[in-house]
Write an enzyme that holds these catalytic residues in place. Structure first.
Site, PDB file in Angstrom:
ATOM      1  N   ASP A 248      -2.334  41.133  -1.143  1.00  0.00           N
ATOM      2  CA  ASP A 248      -1.185  40.281  -0.809  1.00  0.00           C
ATOM      3  C   ASP A 248      -0.424  39.778  -2.036  1.00  0.00           C
ATOM      4  O   ASP A 248      -0.997  39.202  -2.964  1.00  0.00           O
ATOM      5  CB  ASP A 248      -1.698  39.089  -0.004  1.00  0.00           C
ATOM      6  CG  ASP A 248      -0.585  38.322   0.671  1.00  0.00           C
ATOM      7  OD1 ASP A 248       0.159  37.616  -0.036  1.00  0.00           O
ATOM      8  OD2 ASP A 248      -0.450  38.435   1.904  1.00  0.00           O
TER       9      ASP A 248
ATOM     10  N   SER B 219       4.602  39.586   0.961  1.00  0.00           N
ATOM     11  CA  SER B 219       3.748  39.410   2.130  1.00  0.00           C
ATOM     12  C   SER B 219       4.572  39.473   3.422  1.00  0.00           C
ATOM     13  O   SER B 219       5.277  40.459   3.647  1.00  0.00           O
ATOM     14  CB  SER B 219       2.975  38.100   2.007  1.00  0.00           C
ATOM     15  OG  SER B 219       1.908  38.048   2.923  1.00  0.00           O
TER      16      SER B 219
END
Length: 282
Positions: free
Chosen positions: A167, A42
């Protein structure tokens, strides 16, 4: 500081709180530690890619410049009215991925590949169709980072080779295991501070969702710490502590906190590096 083995930097996810990783990098790189491998999830994939391109103290200013850019402000600071309008239109996400794409293209090069980097990089994302952790380590760089940073509800899923990714924090927020599997013997863990705070029983629906995600995140982290292989040292770097309002749903928009987070983390890591206490195998 290094043991003569393979040194890895692991950069975890955490949105705006990922600014602390800049302070951690400033402290560690300033002590002469250089990575042989970088693993990111991320926001950690974004920060990690810049470090993989330039694994020297000079990258700190490049990172801060990227964080303070107009593109970063467009990702995190766009008006709520525009965001809700986009959500109504797309039904899946609040923010456009284009500002983040432009930020990455400026910082890394539009056609950059993993092979162009000065240090090997592994980027973690969650594969939707296979409901599995996926690791990118070769080929085009920008799409892989966009996939790793595609926060559900904030940014759209990213399609790569016919499959969709979101993510990486969903499956591995602090990807220690990927560094160990790649052969790292000394690992500097740059986490954003969430695992440092005690959890309390939820009192609202928002609290319940946050606590549930934190339990999942911390369970994986605790397992990785408890199963350190022989010969591997883990340095869990301190974040310097949370700021007021970090538990708010709107905390991801607080770009004015970036410099404070960097400074707090740098100072905390400097103190740790003066007397490091690595996690070792039992």
């Amino acid at each position: 500081m290094t043991s003569g083995g393979t040194t890895a930097f692991v950069l975890g996810g955490g949105g705006i709180r990922g600014a602390v990783e800049i302070g951690m990098l400033q402290a560690v790189l300033g002590r002469g530690v250089r990575p042989d491998l970088i693993v990111g999830t991320s926001i950690g994939a974004i920060n990690g890619a810049l470090v993989a391109k330039d694994p020297t103290p000079g990258v700190v200013e490049a990172l801060r410049g990227a964080w303070m850019s107009d593109e970063a402000d467009a990702v995190y600071g766009e008006s709520l009215l525009r965001q809700f309008g986009r959500l109504v239109k797309t039904r899946t996400h609040l923010s456009s991925p284009e500002p983040l794409r432009r930020l990455l293209e400026v910082a890394l090069g539009a056609d950059s590949t993993f092979e162009d980097l000065a240090v090997p990089l592994r980027v973690v994302a969650a594969n939707v169709e296979r409901a599995a952790e996926s690791v990118f380590s070769a080929g085009p760089l920008v799409p892989a980072i966009l996939a790793s940073a595609a926060v559900p509800g904030l940014l759209p899923a990213v399609q790569i080779d016919g499959e969709h990714y979101i993510d990486g924090g969903i499956v591995n927020s602090i990807p220690i295991e990927q560094a160990v599997l790649a052969g790292a013997t000394e690992v500097y863990i740059m986490q954003v501070g969430r695992v440092e705070a005690p959890l309390k029983a939820p009192k609202t629906v928002v609290d319940a969702a946050r606590v549930a995600f934190e339990i999942a995140r911390r369970h994986r982290f605790a397992r990785d710490l408890a199963t350190v292989p022989q010969g591997v040292s883990l340095h869990v770097l301190p974040s310097g502590g949370a700021l007021d309002g970090d538990d708010s749903l709107m905390s991801y928009r607080k770009m004015a906190t970036v410099d404070r987070r960097i400074a707090q983390a740098r100072d905390a890591c400097e103190s740790y590096l003066d007397a490091p206490t690595p996690v070792e195998a039992a």
